[in-house]
Each structure stands twice: as C-alpha cells, then as structure tokens.
Scaffold this active site. Structure first.
Site, mmCIF file in Angstrom:
data_model
loop_
_atom_site.group_PDB
_atom_site.id
_atom_site.type_symbol
_atom_site.label_atom_id
_atom_site.label_comp_id
_atom_site.label_asym_id
_atom_site.label_seq_id
_atom_site.Cartn_x
_atom_site.Cartn_y
_atom_site.Cartn_z
ATOM 1 N N ARG A 197 -7.455 -0.562 -6.787
ATOM 2 C CA ARG A 197 -7.799 0.481 -5.815
ATOM 3 C C ARG A 197 -7.934 1.786 -6.605
ATOM 4 O O ARG A 197 -7.084 2.079 -7.448
ATOM 5 C CB ARG A 197 -6.709 0.651 -4.738
ATOM 6 C CG ARG A 197 -6.655 -0.501 -3.740
ATOM 7 C CD ARG A 197 -5.695 -0.171 -2.594
ATOM 8 N NE ARG A 197 -6.312 0.699 -1.601
ATOM 9 C CZ ARG A 197 -5.622 1.292 -0.607
ATOM 10 N NH1 ARG A 197 -4.326 1.136 -0.509
ATOM 11 N NH2 ARG A 197 -6.248 2.041 0.276
ATOM 12 N N ASP A 257 -1.952 10.776 -2.033
ATOM 13 C CA ASP A 257 -2.337 9.693 -2.952
ATOM 14 C C ASP A 257 -2.692 10.223 -4.331
ATOM 15 O O ASP A 257 -2.646 9.473 -5.319
ATOM 16 C CB ASP A 257 -3.500 8.903 -2.367
ATOM 17 C CG ASP A 257 -2.997 8.092 -1.194
ATOM 18 O OD1 ASP A 257 -2.990 8.626 -0.073
ATOM 19 O OD2 ASP A 257 -2.559 6.949 -1.407
ATOM 20 N N ASN A 275 -5.454 12.314 0.498
ATOM 21 C CA ASN A 275 -4.555 11.487 1.308
ATOM 22 C C ASN A 275 -5.407 10.711 2.300
ATOM 23 O O ASN A 275 -6.643 10.866 2.339
ATOM 24 C CB ASN A 275 -3.512 12.358 2.025
ATOM 25 C CG ASN A 275 -2.384 11.529 2.625
ATOM 26 O OD1 ASN A 275 -1.826 10.660 1.951
ATOM 27 N ND2 ASN A 275 -2.063 11.739 3.888
ATOM 28 N N LYS A 276 -4.772 9.887 3.104
ATOM 29 C CA LYS A 276 -5.481 9.023 4.052
ATOM 30 C C LYS A 276 -6.515 9.803 4.857
ATOM 31 O O LYS A 276 -6.262 10.926 5.284
ATOM 32 C CB LYS A 276 -4.445 8.379 4.978
ATOM 33 C CG LYS A 276 -4.971 7.456 6.051
ATOM 34 C CD LYS A 276 -5.909 6.379 5.571
ATOM 35 C CE LYS A 276 -5.318 5.456 4.546
ATOM 36 N NZ LYS A 276 -6.320 4.536 3.943
ATOM 37 N N GLN A 325 -2.027 2.417 10.113
ATOM 38 C CA GLN A 325 -0.751 2.482 9.373
ATOM 39 C C GLN A 325 0.274 3.356 10.100
ATOM 40 O O GLN A 325 1.481 3.142 9.976
ATOM 41 C CB GLN A 325 -0.968 3.034 7.957
ATOM 42 C CG GLN A 325 -1.698 2.104 7.013
ATOM 43 C CD GLN A 325 -3.193 2.381 6.994
ATOM 44 O OE1 GLN A 325 -3.780 2.770 8.006
ATOM 45 N NE2 GLN A 325 -3.820 2.182 5.855
ATOM 46 N N ARG A 335 0.854 -1.180 0.000
ATOM 47 C CA ARG A 335 0.000 0.000 0.000
ATOM 48 C C ARG A 335 0.894 1.236 0.000
ATOM 49 O O ARG A 335 2.105 1.129 0.061
ATOM 50 C CB ARG A 335 -0.994 0.004 1.172
ATOM 51 C CG ARG A 335 -0.595 -0.632 2.459
ATOM 52 C CD ARG A 335 0.359 0.105 3.379
ATOM 53 N NE ARG A 335 0.122 1.510 3.469
ATOM 54 C CZ ARG A 335 1.053 2.407 3.656
ATOM 55 N NH1 ARG A 335 2.334 2.045 3.751
ATOM 56 N NH2 ARG A 335 0.777 3.674 3.744
ATOM 57 N N GLY A 336 0.238 2.415 -0.088
ATOM 58 C CA GLY A 336 1.010 3.645 -0.201
ATOM 59 C C GLY A 336 1.170 3.963 -1.683
ATOM 60 O O GLY A 336 1.488 3.075 -2.490
ATOM 61 N N ALA A 337 0.951 5.240 -2.040
ATOM 62 C CA ALA A 337 0.831 5.594 -3.462
ATOM 63 C C ALA A 337 2.037 5.175 -4.322
ATOM 64 O O ALA A 337 1.860 4.455 -5.319
ATOM 65 C CB ALA A 337 0.541 7.086 -3.583
HETATM 66 O O1 MRU Z 1 -4.619 3.065 2.379
HETATM 67 P P1 MRU Z 1 -3.151 3.296 2.256
HETATM 68 O O2 MRU Z 1 -2.380 2.756 3.406
HETATM 69 O O3 MRU Z 1 -2.629 2.874 0.917
HETATM 70 O O4 MRU Z 1 -3.025 4.870 2.309
HETATM 71 C C1 MRU Z 1 -1.766 5.416 2.165
HETATM 72 C C2 MRU Z 1 -1.742 6.858 2.402
HETATM 73 O O5 MRU Z 1 -2.726 7.532 2.493
HETATM 74 C C3 MRU Z 1 -0.398 7.481 2.456
HETATM 75 O O6 MRU Z 1 -0.419 8.606 3.260
HETATM 76 C C4 MRU Z 1 -0.008 7.881 1.054
HETATM 77 O O7 MRU Z 1 -0.118 6.856 0.143
HETATM 78 C C5 MRU Z 1 1.279 8.537 1.070
HETATM 79 S S1 MRU Z 1 2.374 7.975 -0.124
HETATM 80 C C6 MRU Z 1 3.951 7.946 0.459
#
Ligand code: MRU
Length: 349
Positions: free
Chosen positions: A92, A238, A247-248, A197, A49-51
């Site tokens: 996603r 994201d 973002n999250k 997270q 996960r994470g962009a």
């Molecule tokens: O649902 P996730 O864990 O994929 O969400 C991730 C985030 O929101 C992060 O803050 C984001 O991807 C930052 S990228 C380095």
C-alpha cells in the site's frame, strides 16, 4: 479497558497473527499469515490496516520472510529477502509507516553476517517496532489527554484506534487516556465511506471499552458543527509531509468544516508517521477498486458501467491544523523538522 491484540508474532508456529478487520463488528476472527504472500494480501484487503499497525506488519513481514526463505547461501538469501521486503513495502503506497517498518528491519538485517544471524536480528528488531508502537501510543495519549477539556465531544474519522496500532491507538489513544484520567469524553464517529472503518471499527472498540460513542453519516458532520455539537475534531494520520497531513479520504472535508465553524482541528500521530523528505506532490494517493463504492450489503448501488473515483486518502494543509499530538508533545506549524528528524534518528538501529 480491554486490550486487543491487533497484530502479533506467534513464535511457536512462526506466523504473523492479526485480527481480521474486514469481519468486524460481525465476527472476531484471527488470520494467521504463514507467508509473505498471505501477509501482503491481508494488507491489501485491509484485514490489517491503519498506519502504525502497517508499520508493525511491514516489520514482522521482513522477519517472517527471513524465516521462510530456504536458501542456505547467504548471498542468495539476502537477494530474496530484499525482493520480499520490496513486495511488502509496496503493498500500500500512502501510509509511510509501512515502508518505515520494512526499512527499519532491513537496516538491522544489513548488520547480519549469516542467515541465522539475519533471522535473529530481523525478529528482534520487528518485535522492538511492535513494543515501541504500544509505548508510543500510551505516551501520545497522555500528551493529548492533558490538552482536552474536562468534558468534551470529539468528532473523529476512520479508525485511529487500537485496531490501527499495536494497541491503545493514536486519536483514540488520546480519548482512552483522557477517560482513564477522569475526563468526560463523548466520541462522534463518522462512518467513513466506503469501507466504514468509523462505523465498524471505531464504534466497536470504543463500545467494548465502555466509552460513549455515536456514529453519524459522514455527510452530517458539517451540520453537527453548525449546531455546536462538536468541541474538537481529532483524527489520525497516514503520513505527515512538510506541507500536509495525509489521512483517510474525508478528513480534508472535516478540516474545512471545522475551520468554518471555528472548531479546533487536531491530528494525533507518532513521529514514525512524519516524512521529512516529501511534500504532497511526491506522495502516491492510493486509488481503490470500484466495487468498494458500487456495492452495499451485496447489492449494486451504481448502474453497471458507470465509473467511480475512489481515492483512499486526502491531504489537509498543515496551516489548517491546530496541532499534531505526538509522543514528544503537541507540534504546531511551521514544524521544526530538525527536531523531528533528530527524534526519529534515535530509533534507528
Ligand atoms: O485505509 P485505512 O483503514 O488503512 O486508513 C486508515 C486511516 O486513514 C487512519 O485514519 C490512519 O491510519 C490513522 S493511524 C492510527
């Protein structure tokens, strides 16, 4: 610093290997995805996960698909590759990097004239995406480190670290680069309900690197700002559209609190996270399952039958953001989209 291999290609076994982030911090285990099915499941379960890491997953996913499709007929092979690419792209919806990674490798695949050539091109492009992500994070980290004071406490949300990228991280890449350059940085990690997270991943990777980190419940961020305990908010992204940063979920709440308490609010994101053709209304915000909110440590915490709303992301207007730290400098609203698009096109295959 002790690098982690968040996601990589295993040439000997022809699999995408990733750290299973659902099991951290309790267990450090690798998942080996030998099929697009398994990789899509890993993306949806947030094993990866994470962009930026999703960008690499999408890119390697196309290379994996090209290896696994058995058709020798080029036309049939290409049709199947397009179907697999679409499955990866839509695993996603909110982080733009996933479709960006898939599309970039597919654009390269379009230049191939045989199955063999497409297999080679997709893998070499996917590996470039992964290498560039690592380089970009280090460049972005240096840009961000330069604007941090010599001593500061940074509040962050979710995990925008090495685990969200190939390595180093975006927001946490800035922290790492600053610490490496001798700055005294303390991180306050919001736990980030419901999947934690921040508590699980940000705390794990910073502690592993010996960086000062303290976890707080999300709901105490405003009070800490009121107490003067936060010098700066720094989060990842994201998707950056022409009007907002996605973002999250919870990020927008921190932006409002930061504005109220005159705490600078920064975003760290590579240019691959910028989406020049969409606004907030054009983006699907992922809604996740009830079980993520309704259970804690295996026990049900909400009466059976009561519904939940579980948005994965929120949107913060660009006007509330002091600056977006990128590998090409700190960008401020109104964003120069001609510059951003020009820089993005430099990476096009
Ligand atoms: O649902 P996730 O864990 O994929 O969400 C991730 C985030 O929101 C992060 O803050 C984001 O991807 C930052 S990228 C380095």
């Amino acid at each position: 610093m002790r690098p982690v291999e968040t996601i990589s290609w295993d040439e000997a076994d022809q699999v995408v290997q990733l750290i299973d982030q659902t099991r951290l911090p309790g267990a450090y285990r690798n998942v080996r995805c030998a099929s697009v099915d398994r990789l899509v499941r890993a993306i949806q379960r947030l094993e990866v996960r994470g962009a930026p890491a999703l960008g690499v997953a999408g890119a390697l996913g196309v290379a994996l698909a090209a290896r696994k499709i058995r058709d020798k007929d080029f036309h049939k092979f290409s049709e199947k590759l397009a179907i697999e690419a679409e499955r990866l792209r839509s695993a996603r919806p909110t982080a733009v990097n996933l479709s960006w990674g898939v599309d970039r490798v597919m654009a390269r695949a379009a230049k191939g004239l045989s199955v063999k050539e497409v297999r080679e091109l997709t893998l070499s492009e996917a590996l470039s995406v992964a290498e560039e992500d690592a380089r970009t994070c280090h460049a972005l980290g240096a840009v961000g480190a330069a604007i941090l004071p010599g001593k500061c406490t940074i509040l962050t949300h979710c995990n925008a670290g090495a685990l969200a990228c190939k390595e180093w991280g975006t927001a946490l890449g800035v922290v790492r680069s600053a610490v490496e350059s001798g700055k005294e940085v303390r991180v306050i990690a919001c736990e980030t309900r419901p999947l934690l997270q921040g508590a699980r991943l940000t705390a794990w990777e910073l502690q592993r690197d010996g960086i000062d980190v303290t976890v707080i419940p999300d709901s105490s961020a405003a009070y800490l700002m009121r107490q003067g305990m936060v010098d700066l908010v720094l989060v990842g992204a994201d998707r950056v559209t022409t009007d907002v940063v996605f973002n999250k979920i919870g990020t927008y709440m921190h932006a409002i609190c930061a504005r109220h308490h005159k705490v600078p609010f920064y975003v760290a994101a590579p240019l691959s996270t910028f989406d020049p053709v969409r606004t907030e209304d054009d983006v699907e915000v992922e809604q996740r399952g009830r079980e993520e909110v309704a259970f804690c440590g295996g026990a049900e915490t909400i009466p059976t039958g009561v519904p939940v709303i579980n948005y994965g992301f929120d949107a913060t207007p660009l006007s509330m953001i002091e600056g977006i730290i990128t590998e090409k400098g700190v960008l401020k609203a109104p964003l120069d989209w001609d510059f951003i698009s020009r820089e993005q096109n430099k990476y096009s295959p």
